[in-house]
Write a protein that holds these residues in place. Structure first.
Motif, short mmCIF file in Angstrom:
data_model
loop_
_atom_site.label_atom_id
_atom_site.label_comp_id
_atom_site.label_asym_id
_atom_site.label_seq_id
_atom_site.Cartn_x
_atom_site.Cartn_y
_atom_site.Cartn_z
N LEU A 1 0.93 -1.30 -0.01
CA LEU A 1 0.04 0.21 0.00
C LEU A 1 0.81 1.36 -0.14
CD1 LEU A 1 -2.77 1.47 -0.07
CD2 LEU A 1 -2.67 0.96 2.73
N LEU A 2 2.08 1.18 0.66
CA LEU A 2 2.80 2.30 0.66
C LEU A 2 3.59 2.82 -0.51
CD1 LEU A 2 4.60 1.97 4.25
CD2 LEU A 2 3.43 3.94 3.65
N LEU A 3 3.83 1.66 -1.10
CA LEU A 3 4.69 1.54 -2.53
C LEU A 3 3.63 2.34 -3.29
CD1 LEU A 3 7.13 0.78 -4.30
CD2 LEU A 3 5.90 -1.27 -4.93
N VAL A 4 2.43 1.98 -3.57
CA VAL A 4 1.56 2.39 -4.68
C VAL A 4 1.22 3.84 -4.11
CG1 VAL A 4 -0.82 2.22 -5.25
CG2 VAL A 4 0.60 0.18 -5.36
N THR A 5 1.07 4.10 -3.06
CA THR A 5 0.52 5.30 -2.45
C THR A 5 1.58 6.36 -2.56
OG1 THR A 5 -0.88 4.40 -1.07
CG2 THR A 5 -0.62 6.85 -0.56
N LEU A 6 2.81 6.03 -2.04
CA LEU A 6 3.79 7.15 -2.27
C LEU A 6 4.48 7.16 -3.91
CD1 LEU A 6 6.02 6.22 0.81
CD2 LEU A 6 4.52 8.14 0.45
N GLY A 7 4.41 6.23 -4.44
CA GLY A 7 4.64 6.42 -5.90
C GLY A 7 3.66 7.18 -6.59
N ASN A 8 2.22 6.95 -6.48
CA ASN A 8 1.44 7.78 -7.04
C ASN A 8 1.39 9.35 -6.80
OD1 ASN A 8 0.59 5.67 -8.67
ND2 ASN A 8 -1.21 4.98 -7.27
#
Length: 153
Positions: A69-76
């Motif tokens: 979730l962090l990977l997707v959220t921070l990347g976006n």
């Protein structure tokens, strides 16, 4: 007349209560500091000696699903702040050891086919970034991490 003197003249004579106000503010600050110091010292005595430290407790690394979730959220978030239309989606992560992850995810861009990627990261909460990428690349499939790894063959 200098600009400084004109400014002082506009302010008028210094009020007599200003030095008294400053003295009260300083006394209040010192009293607050003394009380806080005594309260802290009392609470430190109740903690066992081996547990006392000036360093904060280390932050536990997130679980694999939390990291996805962090990977997707921070990347976006990074992409939107930099005006990029690409978005991350469908991250599937495993935690190899505490703070070490391997994930697959898709990069979605308008009008283009999804790109599948794989990434290996290390959790770095005290650094400028929440995690550090140690390995990354494109793969043929990314529905799950298992599929992504199998598509490397």
């Amino acid at each position: 007349m200098s600009t400084f003197r004109r400014t002082l003249a506009l302010l008028g004579p210094a009020p007599i209560g200003l030095p008294i106000l400053c003295a009260i503010a300083c006394a209040t600050a010192l009293a607050t500091y003394a009380v806080a110091d005594r309260v802290y010292a009392g609470s430190a005595r109740s903690v066992p000696a081996h547990a006392r430290s000036n360093r904060p407790a280390p932050e536990a690394p997130p679980s694999a699903s939390q990291f996805a979730l962090l990977l997707v959220t921070l990347g976006n978030l990074y992409g939107s702040e930099h005006g990029r239309s690409a978005r991350l989606t469908g991250a599937d992560c495993v935690q190899a050891s505490a703070g070490h992850y391997m994930c697959s995810y898709a990069v979605v861009r308008p009008g283009r086919p999804d790109e599948c990627h794989i990434v290996q990261t290390e959790w770095t909460p005290g650094a400028a970034s929440a995690f550090r990428v140690t390995l990354g690349g494109r793969v043929a499939s990314c529905h799950t991490l298992r599929e992504a790894l199998a598509s490397l063959k």
